[in-house]
Design a protein around this motif. Structure first.
Motif, mmCIF file in Angstrom:
data_model
loop_
_atom_site.group_PDB
_atom_site.id
_atom_site.type_symbol
_atom_site.label_atom_id
_atom_site.label_comp_id
_atom_site.label_asym_id
_atom_site.label_seq_id
_atom_site.Cartn_x
_atom_site.Cartn_y
_atom_site.Cartn_z
ATOM 1 N N ALA A 55 35.272 31.622 34.118
ATOM 2 C CA ALA A 55 34.648 32.671 33.298
ATOM 3 C C ALA A 55 34.570 32.217 31.849
ATOM 4 N N CYS A 56 34.041 33.081 30.995
ATOM 5 C CA CYS A 56 33.958 32.793 29.554
ATOM 6 C C CYS A 56 34.596 33.934 28.762
ATOM 7 N N GLY A 57 35.115 33.598 27.597
ATOM 8 C CA GLY A 57 35.569 34.608 26.634
ATOM 9 C C GLY A 57 36.611 35.556 27.206
ATOM 10 N N THR A 58 36.356 36.824 26.997
ATOM 11 C CA THR A 58 37.285 37.850 27.456
ATOM 12 C C THR A 58 37.493 37.801 28.968
ATOM 13 N N ALA A 59 36.432 37.512 29.705
ATOM 14 C CA ALA A 59 36.550 37.449 31.158
ATOM 15 C C ALA A 59 37.493 36.301 31.560
ATOM 16 N N TRP A 60 37.457 35.227 30.790
ATOM 17 C CA TRP A 60 38.385 34.110 31.031
ATOM 18 C C TRP A 60 39.823 34.568 30.777
ATOM 19 N N HIS A 61 39.999 35.375 29.751
ATOM 20 C CA HIS A 61 41.343 35.905 29.482
ATOM 21 C C HIS A 61 41.843 36.760 30.645
ATOM 22 N N ALA A 62 40.943 37.511 31.254
ATOM 23 C CA ALA A 62 41.341 38.302 32.437
ATOM 24 C C ALA A 62 41.770 37.350 33.553
ATOM 25 N N GLY A 63 41.085 36.215 33.622
ATOM 26 C CA GLY A 63 41.430 35.204 34.627
ATOM 27 C C GLY A 63 42.828 34.643 34.430
ATOM 28 N N LEU A 64 43.234 34.500 33.171
ATOM 29 C CA LEU A 64 44.577 33.974 32.893
ATOM 30 C C LEU A 64 45.650 34.907 33.445
ATOM 31 N N VAL A 65 45.395 36.201 33.380
ATOM 32 C CA VAL A 65 46.327 37.163 33.978
ATOM 33 C C VAL A 65 46.251 37.059 35.505
ATOM 34 N N GLY A 66 45.020 36.937 36.000
ATOM 35 C CA GLY A 66 44.812 36.837 37.452
ATOM 36 C C GLY A 66 45.584 35.679 38.069
ATOM 37 N N LYS A 67 45.644 34.570 37.362
ATOM 38 C CA LYS A 67 46.368 33.394 37.867
ATOM 39 C C LYS A 67 47.815 33.755 38.231
ATOM 40 N N THR A 68 48.493 34.388 37.299
ATOM 41 C CA THR A 68 49.897 34.725 37.553
ATOM 42 C C THR A 68 50.026 35.700 38.725
ATOM 43 N N LEU A 69 49.134 36.683 38.774
ATOM 44 C CA LEU A 69 49.224 37.681 39.845
ATOM 45 C C LEU A 69 48.997 37.040 41.220
ATOM 46 N N ILE A 70 47.962 36.218 41.309
ATOM 47 C CA ILE A 70 47.638 35.614 42.615
ATOM 48 C C ILE A 70 48.733 34.619 43.033
ATOM 49 N N GLU A 71 49.213 33.844 42.064
ATOM 50 C CA GLU A 71 50.276 32.887 42.416
ATOM 51 C C GLU A 71 51.540 33.625 42.852
ATOM 52 N N ARG A 72 51.872 34.674 42.098
ATOM 53 C CA ARG A 72 53.103 35.404 42.373
ATOM 54 C C ARG A 72 53.031 36.184 43.684
ATOM 55 N N TRP A 73 51.919 36.822 43.936
ATOM 56 C CA TRP A 73 51.826 37.706 45.096
ATOM 57 C C TRP A 73 51.287 37.007 46.354
ATOM 58 N N ALA A 74 50.282 36.144 46.166
ATOM 59 C CA ALA A 74 49.635 35.567 47.351
ATOM 60 C C ALA A 74 50.053 34.114 47.592
ATOM 61 N N HIS A 75 50.878 33.599 46.717
ATOM 62 C CA HIS A 75 51.401 32.229 46.869
ATOM 63 C C HIS A 75 50.306 31.190 47.043
ATOM 64 N N LEU A 76 49.245 31.338 46.283
ATOM 65 C CA LEU A 76 48.174 30.338 46.297
ATOM 66 C C LEU A 76 48.109 29.718 44.902
ATOM 67 N N PRO A 77 47.978 28.400 44.803
ATOM 68 C CA PRO A 77 47.867 27.805 43.470
ATOM 69 C C PRO A 77 46.523 28.153 42.822
ATOM 70 N N VAL A 78 46.560 28.494 41.550
ATOM 71 C CA VAL A 78 45.339 28.932 40.862
ATOM 72 C C VAL A 78 45.119 28.117 39.586
ATOM 73 N N GLU A 79 43.888 27.680 39.405
ATOM 74 C CA GLU A 79 43.505 27.081 38.121
ATOM 75 C C GLU A 79 42.522 28.020 37.448
ATOM 76 N N VAL A 80 42.624 28.147 36.141
ATOM 77 C CA VAL A 80 41.686 29.005 35.412
ATOM 78 C C VAL A 80 40.884 28.110 34.496
ATOM 79 N N ASP A 81 39.578 28.236 34.576
ATOM 80 C CA ASP A 81 38.719 27.337 33.836
ATOM 81 C C ASP A 81 37.684 28.090 33.015
ATOM 82 N N ILE A 82 37.356 27.543 31.875
ATOM 83 C CA ILE A 82 36.236 28.033 31.078
ATOM 84 C C ILE A 82 34.963 27.508 31.755
ATOM 85 N N ALA A 83 34.007 28.389 31.980
ATOM 86 C CA ALA A 83 32.832 28.007 32.781
ATOM 87 C C ALA A 83 32.110 26.785 32.222
ATOM 88 N N SER A 84 31.999 26.700 30.899
ATOM 89 C CA SER A 84 31.250 25.583 30.298
ATOM 90 C C SER A 84 32.012 24.265 30.399
#
Ligand code: M6R
Length: 364
Positions: A55-84
């Motif tokens: 994602a970009c900008g604020t949506a990317w920031h939401a992704g940074l939170v998503g990473k922790t939630l998905i890793e913590r709850w679903a035990h899947l490794p997550v990378e968060v990337d800026i679209a560009s």
């Protein structure tokens, strides 16, 4: 059309309890999340080895939170990337990758290109978007709509908090399908999530105190936002809001990283906003707060109501209602949005249309 508010941004900040309610409406059972627009079987999900959030900008920031939630709850490794960045770096994705694109407008050029790149490489793509029928919603395999309603102000507010809810829903959904969280635990998180809209309203009802606090920022040139873990992710959003609409140079820092360089910039002229809601790292965060206090910075701390210990280490405390750490970002960002808003107003900036920026970035 601004519903009695002076700016769209303020109206949209105040719409958050409604937007947050609408986004979870019909998606929560007692111990189960229902995402009608996502159709991943446990068989398919067991084939997924990695998640990318793009994602970009604020949506990317939401992704940074998503990473922790998905890793913590679903035990899947997550990378968060800026679209560009993602689209030009030949990311290692294939049919075993789940790609989550996040976009309020669903039309951001780089996010769209990243989505197409991911699809070409065989990934399964889930979109979190706010605009029904947007290009992103049409191109993705699955969609989780946020129900924020139209967002007019350039600075994103209600889109961000509903994206955070989207991340909570997705994290729980993946955990449910994979069986990584017991139903009872999902039930507990769901009941806390249902409290969030009213808790956001509670914070909005204290608006005048943030408005007052904004006065301390009117003449400053630099500000720092600190936090660890999810507080760090929200710090980035708080700093972006401040830069975007009040033109104050604001930096977000992982609190533990300060003394590796940035601490040199902290003086009595630089107000520091320190988020301290994450219980597992609370003491560590307080040690970092003491480091900036020792440089005479004025520190505004934020923590849960009832936590009286932070007051000893900071100049002023902003209290938010108590919730579980994973949901705290939806609450902590509200005072930061209000702060950026009132600082922008006090500095005479064009709140809804900051210089050089467009609501939707459809160029690369
Ligand atoms: O529509 P999108 O969510 O794809 O937009 C992404 C960014 O352009 C957007 O979040 C931008 O960072 C906001 N102006 C921040 O307030």
């Amino acid at each position: 059309e601004k519903g009695g508010y002076e700016h769209f941004m303020l109206k949209e900040i105040h719409e958050q309890p409604r937007a947050l309610r609408d986004t979870i409406l019909g998606r929560l059972e007692e111990e189960k999340v229902v995402l009608q627009e996502v159709d991943l079987s446990s068989e398919q999900l067991s084939q997924m080895h990695k998640v990318y959030i793009v994602a970009c900008g604020t949506a990317w920031h939401a992704g940074l939170v998503g990473k922790t939630l998905i890793e913590r709850w679903a035990h899947l490794p997550v990378e968060v990337d800026i679209a560009s960045e993602f689209r030009y770096r030949s990311p290692l994705i294939d049919e075993h990758t789940l790609v989550v694109v996040v976009s309020q407008s669903g039309e951001t050029a780089d996010t769209l290109a990243a989505l197409r790149e991911a699809k070409n490489r065989g990934a399964r793509v889930i979109a979190i978007t706010n605009v029904v029928g947007s290009t992103v919603s049409r191109d993705a395999h699955d969609v989780i709509y946020t129900w924020a309603g139209p967002e007019i102000a350039v600075a994103s507010t209600k889109a961000y908090t509903t994206q955070l809810e989207g991340m909570v829903l997705l994290g729980l959904y993946l955990a449910q399908v994979k069986g990584t969280l017991p139903a009872s635990k999902i039930g507990e998180i769901i009941s806390d999530l249902k409290e969030i809209p009213a808790q956001v309203q509670e914070i909005l009802d204290q608006e005048s105190s943030i408005r007052q606090l904004a006065q301390s920022f009117v003449g400053v040139e630099d500000a720092f936002f600190l936090g660890r873990s999810l507080d760090w992710a929200v710090s980035m959003e708080g700093a972006l809001k401040m830069k975007e609409i009040s033109y104050i140079h604001a930096e977000a820092y992982a609190a533990g990283e300060l003394k590796h360089g940035t601490l040199a910039l902290v003086t009595e002229q630089t107000p520091v906003i320190a988020l301290a809601t994450q219980r597992d790292v609370f003491d560590k965060t307080v040690s970092n707060i003491k480091e900036v206090k020792a440089r005479d910075a004025k520190v505004f701390g934020m923590t849960y109501k009832g936590n009286t210990s932070l007051a000893k280490s900071v100049d002023h405390v902003i209290y938010i209602p108590e919730t579980r750490d994973e949901l705290a970002p939806i609450l902590t960002v509200i005072p930061l949005q209000l702060l950026a808003y009132y600082v922008s107003v006090a500095r005479g900036c064009d709140v809804d249309k900051p210089r050089n920026l467009a609501k939707s970035v459809t160029v690369e």
